[in-house]
Design a protein around this motif. Sequence first.
Motif, mmCIF file in Angstrom:
data_model
loop_
_atom_site.group_PDB
_atom_site.id
_atom_site.type_symbol
_atom_site.label_atom_id
_atom_site.label_comp_id
_atom_site.label_asym_id
_atom_site.label_seq_id
_atom_site.Cartn_x
_atom_site.Cartn_y
_atom_site.Cartn_z
ATOM 1 N N THR A 37 -1.218 4.559 4.576
ATOM 2 C CA THR A 37 -1.135 4.948 3.163
ATOM 3 C C THR A 37 -1.349 6.438 2.954
ATOM 4 N N TYR A 73 -2.363 5.021 -1.855
ATOM 5 C CA TYR A 73 -2.964 6.199 -1.222
ATOM 6 C C TYR A 73 -4.328 6.513 -1.828
ATOM 7 N N TRP A 114 0.814 10.198 -0.735
ATOM 8 C CA TRP A 114 0.817 11.406 -1.573
ATOM 9 C C TRP A 114 2.236 11.890 -1.840
#
Length: 373
Positions: free
Chosen positions: A53, A31, A57
């Motif tokens: 991606t 991410y 989080w």
Amino acid sequence: MASSPDQSLLRKHMPELDVLRGVAILVVVLYHGLYHAGAVSSNRIGQLFINLTVFGWLGVNLFFVLSGFLITGILIDSKGKPDFYHKFYLRRALRILPAFFAIIVLLVILHRMSFRTATFSMFFLANYMDTFHLVDAYFPLWSLSVEEQFYSVWPAIAGNVSVRTLTILSAALCVVEPLLRWFVASGHPSLGDIHMSTYLIADNLALGALASIFARSRFGTLRNGVRVGLATCAAALVILFAGLPFGILHRTNVFGAALQTLPWNLFFTGTLLLLLGLQSPLFSSVWTAPLRFLGYISYGLYLIHMLVNTLYRWSVLHIANTSARNALSGAYTQLILSTALSILLAWLSRRFYEEPFLRIGRKPKPAPIRSTV
């Protein structure tokens, strides 16, 4: 020897936890290295992967669930012992502080963090960066601040109430926190950040605590782990799909702000119980060894990877010549090289810097000398 379905979910070593840590840090690194960094790809499939991606989080939420599970378990298992607080905080300090202080010193030396921000960060207040106007805050430290604030109060609670009361408190947090986020998002933003304020996201940790309490109860068998894990994952999916028309995937409205993380946290908790219940040899096999390795270095990798990403981009932009810049500035080239360097640094840190401190925490307390007189 085959496992009995009535066997306890808990074992001395649970490779499933290492695998889940590895998954968590992997999606976070992807991410930050791609979507968060604004990476683009001329290839359609490559761009699709970059877009996916964005869900990385949520790796931090998986870390929170695992932390709630592990820390609550440690506290329950050591409750009533004379060194309850001393042993817990000593081991937490030896695990967290060496690498934590090292990254802060490194950030200050490299002029990536001011002394003011470093001071706030050392007191684990980085998750209130907007409140204190910490414009140069190092982003990974916010979640570490949440965990340390959790550690500051949860032992006092777990050590002074019954397991039943701890269960009720944990369940209450799972209900109250979304309501608090709803209240804040409804027009009271000054009361906190619904993404970073510990008192607004504690349900992440509370769900892990509930899983830990369940695993230690008379119901915490392999069979029940699979059943409850599957049921929890199913409930998570139902909530997620039912909430799609109301904006549960984002925080642009009150509904999403309050409930966005709920199905994911439930899913992570269910997955944790399911994997522990399955007790599959896959999680200790060569196939999952890379994820277990990432889990082993996950703390150091989490701390260092964004700094390495930043320094990589800066060096390519300011040091490399034009041809090298063109070759090294591609999204996936940056990701591979900076991640490889981050993994190497995290392994060196764990092996040669963090481990000596961890060995101190593992040393058994010397037995008292008894007089023979």
